[in-house]
Design a protein around this motif. Structure first.
Motif, PDB file in Angstrom:
ATOM      1  N   TYR A 609    -145.831 -27.714 -64.115  1.00 40.72           N
ATOM      2  CA  TYR A 609    -144.771 -28.649 -63.720  1.00 40.72           C
ATOM      3  C   TYR A 609    -143.501 -27.889 -63.353  1.00 40.72           C
ATOM      4  N   PHE A 610    -143.203 -26.842 -64.125  1.00 38.28           N
ATOM      5  CA  PHE A 610    -142.042 -25.999 -63.833  1.00 38.28           C
ATOM      6  C   PHE A 610    -142.217 -25.298 -62.479  1.00 38.28           C
ATOM      7  N   ARG A 612    -143.909 -26.343 -59.944  1.00 41.94           N
ATOM      8  CA  ARG A 612    -143.734 -27.316 -58.869  1.00 41.94           C
ATOM      9  C   ARG A 612    -142.256 -27.586 -58.614  1.00 41.94           C
ATOM     10  N   LYS A 613    -141.451 -27.623 -59.677  1.00 44.48           N
ATOM     11  CA  LYS A 613    -140.002 -27.805 -59.501  1.00 44.48           C
ATOM     12  C   LYS A 613    -139.393 -26.628 -58.755  1.00 44.48           C
ATOM     13  N   ARG A 616    -140.141 -26.883 -55.067  1.00 45.66           N
ATOM     14  CA  ARG A 616    -139.281 -27.808 -54.332  1.00 45.66           C
ATOM     15  C   ARG A 616    -137.946 -27.173 -53.971  1.00 45.66           C
ATOM     16  N   ASN A 674    -138.254 -29.975 -68.624  1.00 47.56           N
ATOM     17  CA  ASN A 674    -137.894 -31.311 -68.142  1.00 47.56           C
ATOM     18  C   ASN A 674    -136.462 -31.363 -67.644  1.00 47.56           C
ATOM     19  N   GLY A 677    -134.945 -29.409 -63.483  1.00 42.68           N
ATOM     20  CA  GLY A 677    -134.677 -30.023 -62.185  1.00 42.68           C
ATOM     21  C   GLY A 677    -133.389 -30.816 -62.190  1.00 42.68           C
ATOM     22  N   THR A 680    -130.374 -28.591 -61.962  1.00 43.83           N
ATOM     23  CA  THR A 680    -130.227 -27.986 -60.632  1.00 43.83           C
ATOM     24  C   THR A 680    -129.636 -28.973 -59.638  1.00 43.83           C
ATOM     25  N   ARG A 681    -130.086 -30.261 -59.744  1.00 48.25           N
ATOM     26  CA  ARG A 681    -129.548 -31.258 -58.823  1.00 48.25           C
ATOM     27  C   ARG A 681    -128.063 -31.473 -59.040  1.00 48.25           C
TER      28      ARG A 681
END
Length: 682
Positions: A609-610, A612-613, A616, A674, A677, A680-681
Motif C-alpha cells: 500500500y505504501f 502504491r502511494k 502516485r 496510512n 499520503g 503529502t497532500r
C-alpha cells in the motif's frame, strides 16, 4: 598482522556481561537451601564466598589464572571433603565436590563458553538438590533457580541493549507455558517403573526421628526443638476434630531396666486369639462393637525406619505392614519414601492378657534399689485394687514437687529421679511410672508415639512434628484390660490437649518455663497473619507431597483405569503418549506458523500500500528492487518526505526480518503508512 588478527577475537571475549552474571548468581543462590540442610556447613558458605568474590573481581579484570593454584585448590577441596565425610563415595560427598568445583569455576570463568558451562553446571546443581531433598520448599527454590538460569542464558545472548532486563523473563515464562502441556502429559501417562518422585539416595540418620528400639532418658527431650514433619493425618468423612487428646501409637516397649526400656528386636504379629475381645486369667469379655472406631488417612514422611502410626489402637494391619503384639503397626520394608495409608483405630484394647504376657509385663531388674521398691509396696498396702494403686502413684507425681523440663540432665538411677532431683521430660515419667507399677504387681508397658498435632483449618489435616514425640504408660487392669495412663499429665496439665509447640509457648507466656525463645517472638509466631501464612504454606506442601511426590505406579494405575486405557499394555501406552506428544507439537508449530504468516501478510500488505502511494507521487518500485534501495531512490526523488520514507522502510525491514520485533511496532507502522499520503497532500 597475523598476530593481531588472532588476538583480537580473544580480547572481545574476556568478560561476562554484568546482567547475565547477576541472573546466574541469583539462580545459584536459590540452589543453596538443600545444601545448607544436607552438606557440610563449609560447602555452601564457600559457594557464597565465590559468588561475592566474582562480583568484586569481574569489574577489575581479576580471575583465577594460575594452573598450579587451581590444582592446589582442587586437591584441598577433595581432601577437605574426605575429612568431612570420611569418604568421597557418598552422595553428600559427591555433591560437595561438585559444588566446590563450581565455586572454582565461578572464579576463573571469563569467556562466553565458560558462562554456558556454568549454566549447565547450575542445572546439574538443581538436579543434585532434588537428590538431597524433595520437599515443597526445596522444589520451589530449585524451580526458581532453573528458571533464572534460563533467563541468564537468554539475557547473555540478547546482549546489553537498553531496556533488555525484563524481556528475557517474559521469554522464559513463554517457554515454560509452551512446555507445560508436554510436562503434564508425560507426568500423568508415562509408565512408572518403580515409585513416585519421592526418593532418597542418602542413608537416613537416627536424628531424623525420635524412634528406635530403645528408650532412655533424654532421647525424646533432644527432639523438643525439632520442626521436622513426622506425618500428616486426615479424618475422612469428618469435618470436625476428634474430641479428647490424640495419642498416636508408634511402638510398645516391654523390656524394663529401670529408666531404660527396650522394644522386642523382632516384633511378633498379634495372634488372632487376642483380637476376640476376651480376657485371659479370669478377665471378662469386652465386645469391641461398643468401642468407637475412628478412620484416619495418614501420610508418613520418609524416615528410613519401620514405625507406622495410628490414633489409639489400630484394629487391623494395613497393606505392607503387620499388626504387632501390643497393637502397633510395623512396616515390612523400611519407609524410604512418603507413604500414605488408611487405618481404622479403636479406643478399646480388649481385655486380654496371656500368662506369658503377664509374666513379661511384670519383669523388673534386680538392680532396683530398696527405697524404690518400698515406695511401690506402700501403695499396695494402702489400696485394695489396682486402680487405687495407679491413683496413688499419680498423686505422688502430682504433689511431691516434680517439675517438667526440656533439659533435666542425666540421671544415674531411678532413685535419684524419684527422691532427689525430681525434674524430667515425658520419657522420665513414663518409664519410672511403668517400673513402679510392675514393682506394685500391676502389668505395665511403655508406649512411644506422638501426642497432639497442629490442626490446619485450611487443609483440614493435623500436622504432627518430631517435637510432638511423646511417651506414656499402659497398665493392665482386670476390669478394663490395657489402659493408658500418662503420668506426664499429672506434672504438666494441659500437655495432652495441645501440640507441643503450643503447650511450650503457653508455659513460656505464663512464666512456668524458661527458654531461649522469648515470649514476644512466640506471640508473634502465633499471630493471625503469620498463622494464616503458615497454614497456606503447610497446605501447599501437603498437596505437593500427596498429589505429586506420591504419584506412583499404583496411583497411575487407578488413573489409567478410570480413563479406560490401563488394560492395553505398557508398549501401547508409550505409543499413545508419543502420538499425543507429536500431535501437541504439530498443533503448536501450526499455530506459530499461522501467527507468523498472518503478521507477515499484514506487513506485506501495508508495504505494498505504501509503494502504491509512492507510485502516485511519481516513484515506481521495480519488482526486483529491495526495500533499502527503493527507500534510498524514493528519498532522493522526494526530498521533503525523505525522513518519513526511511522510517517506514526501516520499520518494514524490522517487522519482516527481525526474529522478534518490538511490541507495538506493527501498529505504529500501520499509522505511518496510512498517514503518509495525507501528510503529502497537505
Amino acid at each position: 598482522m597475523s598476530t593481531s588478527n588472532t588476538r583480537s577475537p580473544i580480547k572481545t571475549d574476556t568478560s561476562i556481561p554484568r546482567r547475565p552474571l547477576l541472573w546466574m548468581a541469583a539462580a545459584l543462590v536459590f540452589t543453596l537451601p538443600p545444601f545448607f540442610d544436607s552438606l557440610a556447613i563449609w560447602v555452601p558458605w564457600l559457594f557464597l564466598l565465590s559468588l561475592a568474590l566474582k562480583f568484586w573481581m569481574e569489574p577489575r579484570g581479576y580471575r583465577l589464572r594460575s594452573i598450579v593454584l587451581k590444582l592446589v585448590l582442587v586437591a584441598t577441596a577433595l581432601t577437605t571433603a574426605f575429612i568431612s565425610y570420611g569418604a568421597v563415595r557418598s552422595v553428600e560427598a559427591g555433591i560437595s565436590v561438585l559444588v566446590v568445583l563450581m565455586s572454582l569455576k565461578i572464579l576463573e570463568a571469563h569467556t562466553a563458553r565458560e558462562f554456558r558451562v556454568m549454566v549447565l553446571i547450575g542445572w546439574m546443581l538443581c538436579l543434585c538438590g532434588f537428590f538431597l531433598s524433595q520437599d515443597f520448599t526445596t522444589a520451589l527454590c530449585l524451580l526458581i533457580a532453573f528458571a533464572l538460569l534460563v533467563v541468564a542464558l537468554i539475557q547473555f545472548h540478547r546482549g546489553a541493549s537498553p531496556g533488555a532486563v525484563w524481556p528475557p523473563v517474559g521469554t522464559t515464562c513463554k517457554l515454560f507455558l509452551q512446555a507445560s502441556p508436554l510436562v503434564v502429559l508425560f507426568f500423568l501417562l508415562f509408565p512408572r517403573v518403580n515409585a513416585g518422585l519421592w526418593f532418597e539416595l542418602r542413608p537416613f540418620r537416627a536424628a531424623n526421628t525420635g524412634f528406635s528400639d530403645r528408650l532412655s532418658p533424654g532421647r525424646i527431650a533432644a527432639l523438643a526443638n525439632s520442626s521436622e514433619i513426622a506425618f500428616r493425618a486426615e479424618f475422612p468423612g469428618s469435618s470436625t476434630r476428634p474430641s479428647g487428646p490424640m495419642y498416636w501409637r508408634g511402638v510398645v516397649m516391654w523390656r524394663c531396666n529401670g529408666m531404660e526400656w527396650r522394644a522386642p528386636y523382632d516384633p511378633q504379629p498379634k495372634s488372632s486369639s487376642s483380637t476376640r475381645g476376651f480376657a485371659g486369667s479370669g478377665g471378662l469379655p469386652v465386645p469391641s462393637a461398643n468401642a468407637k472406631e475412628i478412620q484416619q488417612r495418614i501420610t508418613l514422611a520418609p524416615n528410613g525406619a519401620r514405625w507406622m502410626f495410628a490414633l489409639d489402637r489400630p484394629i487391623k494391619a494395613v497393606p505392607g505392614a503387620m499388626l504387632a503384639r501390643g497393637d502397633y503397626l510395623w512396616s515390612v520394608q523400611p519407609i524410604r519414601k512418603s507413604r500414605r495409608y488408611e487405618v481404622v483405630s479403636s479406643q478399646s484394647s480388649g481385655n486380654e492378657i496371656t500368662a506369658k504376657g503377664r509374666a513379661e509385663a511384670l519383669e523388673v531388674p534386680a538392680s532396683i534399689s530398696p527405697a524404690v521398691r518400698d515406695l511401690a509396696h506402700s501403695w499396695t498396702v494402702q489400696n485394695r485394687d489396682s486402680r487405687g494403686v495407679v491413683n496413688s502413684a499419680l498423686q505422688f507425681f502430682r504433689t511431691q514437687g516434680f517439675s517438667y523440663s526440656l533439659t533435666p540432665g542425666e540421671y544415674d538411677s531411678l532413685e535419684e529421679f524419684l527422691f532427689r532431683r525430681r525434674t524430667g521430660f515425658c520419657e522420665h515419667y513414663a518409664t519410672s511410672f511403668a517400673t513402679l507399677m510392675r514393682l506394685a504387681g500391676i502389668p505395665a508397658r511403655v508406649v512411644v508415639g506422638y501426642l497432639g498435632g497442629e490442626y490446619n483449618d485450611l487443609g483440614h489435616f493435623f500436622l504432627v512434628r518430631q517435637a510432638d514425640t511423646h511417651a506414656w504408660c499402659e497398665v493392665w487392669l482386670p476390669e478394663k484390660g490395657w489402659t493408658r495412663v500418662d503420668p506426664t499429665a499429672a506434672v504438666a496439665p494441659g500437655r495432652a490437649s495441645l501440640d507441643f509447640t503450643s503447650f511450650l509457648e503457653t508455659r513460656i507466656a505464663s512464666g512456668q518455663m524458661g527458654t531461649r525463645r522469648s515470649a514476644l517472638i512466640a506471640q508473634l509466631l502465633r499471630s493471625g497473619v503469620v498463622t494464616n501464612v503458615r497454614f497456606i504454606w503447610q497446605t501447599l506442601s501437603y498437596e505437593w507431597d500427596t498429589r505429586l511426590l506420591a504419584f506412583d505406579a499404583d496411583v497411575q494405575d487407578v488413573l489409567l483405569t478410570s480413563m479406560g486405557i490401563a488394560s492395553r499394555g505398557t508398549v501401547f501406552l508409550v505409543v499413545e503418549i508419543l502420538l499425543a506428544a507429536i500431535a501437541l507439537l504439530a498443533i503448536y508449530f501450526a499455530w506459530m506458523q499461522l501467527r507468523t504468516r498472518s503478521r507477515v501478510d499484514r506487513v506485506k500488505a501495508l508495504y505494498e500500500y505504501f509503494c502504491r502511494k509512492i507510485a502516485r507521487l511519481g516513484v515506481l518500485r521495480d519488482p526486483c528492487e529491495g526495500p533499502l534501495d527503493f527507500a534510498r531512490r524514493a528519498a532522493q526523488s522526494l526530498p521533503n518526505e525523505s525522513n518519513r520514507i526511511r522510517q517506514i522502510a526501516d520499520a518494514y525491514i524490522l517487522l519482516r526480518y527481525a526474529p522478534q520485533p518490538v511490541p507495538g511496532m506493527l501498529d505504529r507502522f500501520a499509522k505511518e503508512v496510512n498517514a503518509f499520503g495525507a501528510r503529502t497532500r497537505h
